[in-house]
Write a protein that holds these residues in place. Structure first.
Motif, PDB file in Angstrom:
ATOM      1  N   PRO A  42     145.308  96.031  -0.600  1.00 56.95           N
ATOM      2  CA  PRO A  42     144.455  97.068  -1.192  1.00 56.95           C
ATOM      3  C   PRO A  42     144.060  96.758  -2.637  1.00 56.95           C
ATOM      4  CG  PRO A  42     146.251  98.074  -0.011  1.00 56.95           C
ATOM      5  CD  PRO A  42     146.527  96.612  -0.026  1.00 56.95           C
ATOM      6  N   LEU A  43     144.977  96.188  -3.393  1.00 56.83           N
ATOM      7  CA  LEU A  43     144.636  95.854  -4.779  1.00 56.83           C
ATOM      8  C   LEU A  43     143.511  94.830  -4.799  1.00 56.83           C
ATOM      9  CD1 LEU A  43     148.102  95.592  -6.556  1.00 56.83           C
ATOM     10  CD2 LEU A  43     146.265  97.198  -7.039  1.00 56.83           C
ATOM     11  N   THR A  46     140.255  96.288  -3.583  1.00 57.64           N
ATOM     12  CA  THR A  46     139.636  97.153  -4.569  1.00 57.64           C
ATOM     13  C   THR A  46     138.841  96.325  -5.565  1.00 57.64           C
ATOM     14  OG1 THR A  46     141.379  98.769  -4.328  1.00 57.64           O
ATOM     15  CG2 THR A  46     140.103  98.859  -6.348  1.00 57.64           C
ATOM     16  N   PHE A 275     135.551 108.459  -7.279  1.00 59.90           N
ATOM     17  CA  PHE A 275     135.707 108.005  -5.907  1.00 59.90           C
ATOM     18  C   PHE A 275     135.451 109.124  -4.901  1.00 59.90           C
ATOM     19  CE2 PHE A 275     138.787 106.882  -2.398  1.00 59.90           C
ATOM     20  CZ  PHE A 275     137.851 106.114  -1.725  1.00 59.90           C
TER      21      PHE A 275
ATOM     22  N   ARG C 119     148.783 102.634  -6.751  1.00 59.04           N
ATOM     23  CA  ARG C 119     147.697 103.608  -6.789  1.00 59.04           C
ATOM     24  C   ARG C 119     146.339 102.995  -7.051  1.00 59.04           C
ATOM     25  NH1 ARG C 119     149.152 108.789 -10.426  1.00 59.04           N
ATOM     26  NH2 ARG C 119     150.872 109.478  -9.121  1.00 59.04           N
ATOM     27  N   GLY C 121     145.075 100.578  -5.914  1.00 58.06           N
ATOM     28  CA  GLY C 121     144.420 100.104  -4.691  1.00 58.06           C
ATOM     29  C   GLY C 121     144.029 101.237  -3.753  1.00 58.06           C
ATOM     30  N   SER C 122     144.045 102.470  -4.268  1.00 54.04           N
ATOM     31  CA  SER C 122     143.853 103.644  -3.402  1.00 54.04           C
ATOM     32  C   SER C 122     142.595 103.588  -2.557  1.00 54.04           C
ATOM     33  CB  SER C 122     143.825 104.907  -4.254  1.00 54.04           C
ATOM     34  OG  SER C 122     145.057 105.070  -4.880  1.00 54.04           O
ATOM     35  N   VAL C 123     141.506 103.103  -3.161  1.00 58.02           N
ATOM     36  CA  VAL C 123     140.239 103.080  -2.429  1.00 58.02           C
ATOM     37  C   VAL C 123     140.422 102.306  -1.131  1.00 58.02           C
ATOM     38  CG1 VAL C 123     137.881 102.248  -2.476  1.00 58.02           C
ATOM     39  CG2 VAL C 123     138.882 103.226  -4.537  1.00 58.02           C
ATOM     40  N   ILE C 125     143.228 101.492   0.262  1.00 58.83           N
ATOM     41  CA  ILE C 125     144.275 102.080   1.106  1.00 58.83           C
ATOM     42  C   ILE C 125     143.664 103.131   2.022  1.00 58.83           C
ATOM     43  CG2 ILE C 125     146.333 103.528   1.102  1.00 58.83           C
ATOM     44  CD1 ILE C 125     147.320 102.050  -1.304  1.00 58.83           C
TER      45      ILE C 125
END
Ligand SMILES: Nc1ncnc2c1ncn2[C@@H]1O[C@H](COP(=O)(O)OP(=O)(O)OP(=O)(O)O)[C@@H](O)[C@H]1O
Ligand SMILES: [Mg+2]
Lengths: 319, 355, 275
Positions: A42-43, A46, A275, C119, C121-123, C125
């Motif tokens: 996810p990091l 992103t 977001f 957090r 990386g929330s998008v 996730i």
């Protein structure tokens, strides 16, 4: 004859290459997979997202660093971004100037030799840190509320009633108030970390200083303080990471819009708003990712500073 | 038959060679003690035999069976560790029974073996205790018990007594000797204690720097050390060494001019540099003997019944000699040290024994 | 502190600070047991028989979902602790015990997660959780929290595993245990105290978190108690009895847990587990 495999490969006699690999997969597999899929991927994704721009037709096209340029220069974006960044810096500064010194002072008092009720104080002072930020936020909101009037009552008791104001509701004081509430909640963390470091200092060192003619206070300043620099460094970088990643308290107290006219807006709330969207704007995946990536960079810079400047210089002091 | 045979065993940690070409035979039922300075590879050798460390090359057989690639449990060995390595979360009974349970030994059999071991080691009243509720000596016995119940071909002991106090160490030493007789077991045993080595061993293996320097019966090593290292290592205090030169007519000249007349082995040639060795316990202060050295007494350490005189020779070297009783000599006085020719050891320039 | 005067000063300061730390908590709990009139009339007074009222709690528990929110929190936190400890201990064991080529690199890879908040990386996730069809499930929370807590737990547990004497693991090998049995029968029982510490460290932030419940399970009855209370408060903002009772409902269990585990927690912190 033992072949080269046994000597050069794994460290377990009588286990073939295949079963050794199986062993590693069994033990490491679950942790590495979960961590990679739900944390590292996810990091990276992103960061990847932040390089794309949403077209009116819903498609995403590669935009290079264009999103970052927009965020930093286009006023519709840059004004809130710089506002949130500035507020976040204040937020961090207040923690550094209030939370950590108080934590240090409390730790110093708790670590005094022959102090009674040490464990009781420690446990009780640490208590707010254990509670959810949501609870803390609401509780303080009630206490500061002019409706209930508890704070006013207190100020009146000291003849200071005229000082009372709806601090949380005023543009000029909202950020400071929220910051101080956060300080109140989290002071336990620097306190415990520094307290631990102080306990680790050998008692003989203080005895030696006493023999050298220093009093308790001087011994603290000249002997203990230099020895706990590494911990203070660690506390600072933890504060930094937590502050630039904060969200819950402001969201709980002020909502996603973060207070009168965004006066308590910080990176976390800006990210959330961007977001997910809100009353004023639609959610934007690309710009949300861009802000998250900026937060990532800011935090990374903080950690780098800690590792390269502070950590390196301080190792000299460790025993 | 549980002979251990090791051939050309080599082992390295990365670039560091820890065992170099070890050849060693441990006869069935014998008690072999490994000694050597710290870091010479004793534990590594033992752990390689146990299968806890992979080796680079060489061959190991236990009871005629090649074990190189077998995991520890299939080598029919039992190991007693210096720290005892008792499982802290299990009581004494389970510590001993644990391995058997994993080997799917029938319950009755486990019971029988554990009780037998407990009887031999007098652990019966302690079976329900946890290791932390035991004294050092008791823990030690449990560790041995855990080895016994496995009925191994070979027992491997790595400094098993080094965590005990002096009195207990002597007791346990005797117990281990008895146990060896009773079980007729093959034992490999690492120790730093000379007395343990000399009293327990059928064979002592002196290691240095990853090699076997000499292996032999204890007294053989004492009286006929192969080289300077073994000579200096066996015996306490250590053997005295003095450099000398072989002169015409078989005289040995020390560096300060004193001369000794001895029957030299034939391999000694005139002009050779040699090293002379003599043990402190073979010298007397002011007595008689075929050899004599003179020097000044530096200090006398008195231990009661005996003591050690540190005597400085004119060359500046110091010699230690054992003295009996309470000699009148005191420091600063000159002294004459005497000893008998048959107690003289001569080593060539490479440190090998001559004769 | 030899001189009594300075000792008294130190105690004075500590007592004042302790009072400051506890006052808001006590105030809320105290007033949650009072009738509305007394809350405003005498906020600093203890509830008396005449002012005592449970009307707020009636409202909180009348909203039956609060109980299920508690269960959600317990499931999410319990699941996270279980997987964090199990997978964390397994990985810690492999990283400390076994040599393999990528060992150091893997350790560094895991260390990233200690410092960088997940957090950010929330998008992605959310996209991932939507993709996996796990939105509004506790599974989503457990997976994300486990990923978040694994690095630190691996780090702490590694330190403890490294302290288990090497001899003990080798005694196990001599006793014929497989590598798997050594882990489950010798290592796991021995690191139980460390696991308790990690459990407490994991429990508190997961229980208190607002962010991921808000993102991943905001509706559909899968809210955690923290989010549930937050939503409840938003809904009843003007009903002071309900608000105070809801707050107390959230505070009291945590306080009880804290008092039970504070020793464990503080010992964990002071034993240098977090350094
Ligand atoms: N895991 C390892 N990695 C690298 N080198 C090692 C390792 N274990 C041991 N060594 C090295 O191997 C050599 C032999 O070690 P070993 O433990 O066998 O010595 P020892 O004779 O048992 O010493 P001591 O009498 O002190 O127990 C030492 O130089 C040691 O530094
Ligand atoms: Mg050793």
């Amino acid at each position: 004859m033992a072949d080269a495999k046994a000597g050069a490969g794994n460290a377990i006699v009588g286990m073939g290459r295949g079963s050794y690999a199986m062993l590693l997969v069994f033990f490491l597999g679950p942790a590495v997979v979960i961590y990679t899929v739900f944390s590292i991927y996810p990091l990276l994704a992103t960061i990847f997202n932040s390089l794309y721009l949403r077209q009116p037709d819903g498609a995403y096209i590669f935009n290079g660093l264009g999103n970052f340029q927009t965020l930093l220069t286009d006023t519709t974006w840059s004004a809130p971004f710089w506002n949130a960044f500035r507020n976040n810096c204040y937020f961090f500064l207040i923690h550094m100037l209030v939370q950590n010194p108080i934590g240090l002072a409390l730790a110093a008092m708790l670590s005094l030799p022959r102090l009674r009720f040490r464990a009781t104080y420690r446990t009780l002072i640490f208590m707010p840190t254990m509670l959810s930020v949501v609870i803390i936020g609401f509780t303080w909101q009630l206490i500061l509320s002019p409706l209930w009037g508890i704070s006013k009552m207190f100020l009146n008791a000291f003849g200071l009633g005229f000082l009372f104001a709806p601090w949380l509701g005023q543009e000029s004081t909202a950020l400071i108030t929220v910051s101080l509430i956060s300080v109140w909640q989290f002071v336990g963390i620097p306190m415990i970390l520094i307290y631990t470091a102080l306990l680790a200092i050998p008692e003989e060192l203080i005895d030696a200083a006493t023999v050298d003619g220093l009093n308790q206070f001087q011994a603290f300043i000249w002997v203990k303080l230099p020895l706990i620099f590494p911990t203070i460094g660690l506390v600072s970088v933890l504060t930094f990471v937590n502050n630039f990643n904060a969200f819950d308290l402001i969201y709980a107290m002020k909502g996603a819009l973060a207070g009168p006219n965004f006066s308590a807006d910080i990176m976390g709330t800006l990210f959330y708003r961007t977001f997910f969207g809100n009353q004023l704007q639609l959610g934007d995946l690309s710009m949300g990712s861009t802000i998250a990536t900026m937060m990532f960079l800011i935090i990374l810079i903080g950690i780098m500073c800690y590792l390269f400047l502070i950590q390196r210089r301080m190792q000299r002091y460790s025993f | 038959m549980s002979e251990v045979k090791i051939e050309k065993l080599c082992k390295s940690y990365g670039p560091v060679e820890v065992l170099k070409d070890i050849d060693l035979t441990v006869e069935d039922g014998s008690f072999v003690v490994l000694v050597g300075p710290s870091g010479c590879g004793k534990s590594t050798l033992l752990r390689s035999i146990a299968g806890l460390e992979p080796v680079n090359s060489g061959n190991m057989t236990i009871g005629g069976k090649q074990v190189n690639d077998l995991p520890p449990a299939q080598r029919e060995i039992a190991m007693v560790f210096q720290s005892y390595a008792l499982y802290p979360h299990m009581d004494v009974y389970n510590n001993m029974a644990f391995g058997l349970k994993f080997a799917k030994t029938p319950k009755a059999e486990i019971d029988a073996r554990v009780n037998e071991a407990a009887r031999i080691l007098q652990l019966e009243p302690l079976l329900k205790r946890r290791p932390r509720e035991l004294s050092g000596g008791q823990r030690q016995r449990v560790a041995i018990g855990r080895a016994i119940v496995r009925k191994p071909q070979v027992f491997l002991f790595d400094e098993p007594l080094s965590n005990l106090d002096a009195a207990l160490r002597i007791n346990t030493r005797v117990e281990i000797a008895k146990l060896h007789k009773m079980l007729k077991a093959t034992i490999m045993y690492v120790t730093h204690d000379q007395v343990e080595a000399m009293t327990l061993a059928d064979k002592i293996v002196v290691m240095n720097n990853g090699r076997v320097e000499q292996a032999g019966r204890p007294l053989e090593l004492y009286y006929k050390p192969n080289n300077l290292f073994v000579a200096g290592f066996i015996g306490s205090p250590a053997m005295n060494f003095l450099p000398a030169q072989v002169k015409k007519g078989g005289t040995l000249a020390l560096s300060d001019g004193q001369e000794l007349k001895a029957t030299l082995p034939s391999s000694c040639k005139t002009g050779d540099s040699v090293t002379l060795g003599f043990r402190p316990e073979h010298m007397t202060l002011g007595g008689t003997g075929n050899f004599a050295l003179t020097g000044t007494v530096d200090i006398i350490e008195r231990l009661g019944e005996s003591g050690f005189a540190h005597v400085r020779l004119p060359s500046g070297q110091t010699i230690i000699a054992e003295v009996r009783g309470d000699p009148r000599t005191s420091s600063g006085q000159s002294a004459k040290l005497t000893f008998n020719a048959e107690n003289l050891h001569i080593f060539n320039a490479e440190g090998r024994r001559l004769g | 502190m030899r001189k009594p005067a300075s000792a008294i000063a130190v105690h004075g300061i500590l007592i004042l600070y302790t009072a400051l730390a506890l006052f808001p908590i006590i105030l809320v709990i105290m007033n949650s047991f009072k009738a509305r009139k007394a809350i405003f009339g005498a906020p600093l007074a203890l509830p008396t028989p005449s002012t005592f009222s449970l009307i707020g709690y009636d409202k909180v528990f009348g909203d039956s979902s609060i109980v299920s929110y508690y269960l959600n929190s317990i499931t999410a936190t319990g699941g996270t602790i279980f997987f964090t400890l199990l997978f964390g201990a397994m990985a810690a064991w492999a990283l400390t015990e076994y040599k393999f080529r990528w060992n150091t690199l893997l350790t560094l890879f895991l260390a990233v997660g200690i410092m960088v908040p997940i957090r950010l990386g929330s998008v992605a996730i959310i996209q991932l959780i939507v993709e996996l069809n796990l939105i509004n499930t506790l599974t989503a929370l457990i997976l994300v929290y486990t990923a978040q807590n694994l690095p630190l737990s691996i780090f702490i547990l590694s330190e403890f595993i490294a302290q288990i004497p090497k001899d003990l693991r080798e005694a196990g090998r001599c006793d014929g245990l497989s590598e798997y049995s050594i882990f489950f029968y010798i290592v796991l029982p021995l690191i139980r105290p460390a696991m308790a510490t990690v459990a407490v460290f994991t429990m508190i932030p997961v229980w208190n978190d607002l962010w991921f419940p808000l993102l991943l399970a905001p509706t559909g009855g899968k809210q955690t108690i923290t989010l549930g209370i937050q939503q409840f408060l938003g809904q009843y903002i003007t009903d002071w009895n309900a608000v105070l009772s809801a707050l107390s409902t959230a505070i009291i269990p945590v306080l009880i847990l804290y008092v039970v585990f504070s020793r464990q927690l503080i010992r964990g912190l002071t034993s240098g587990a977090v350094k």
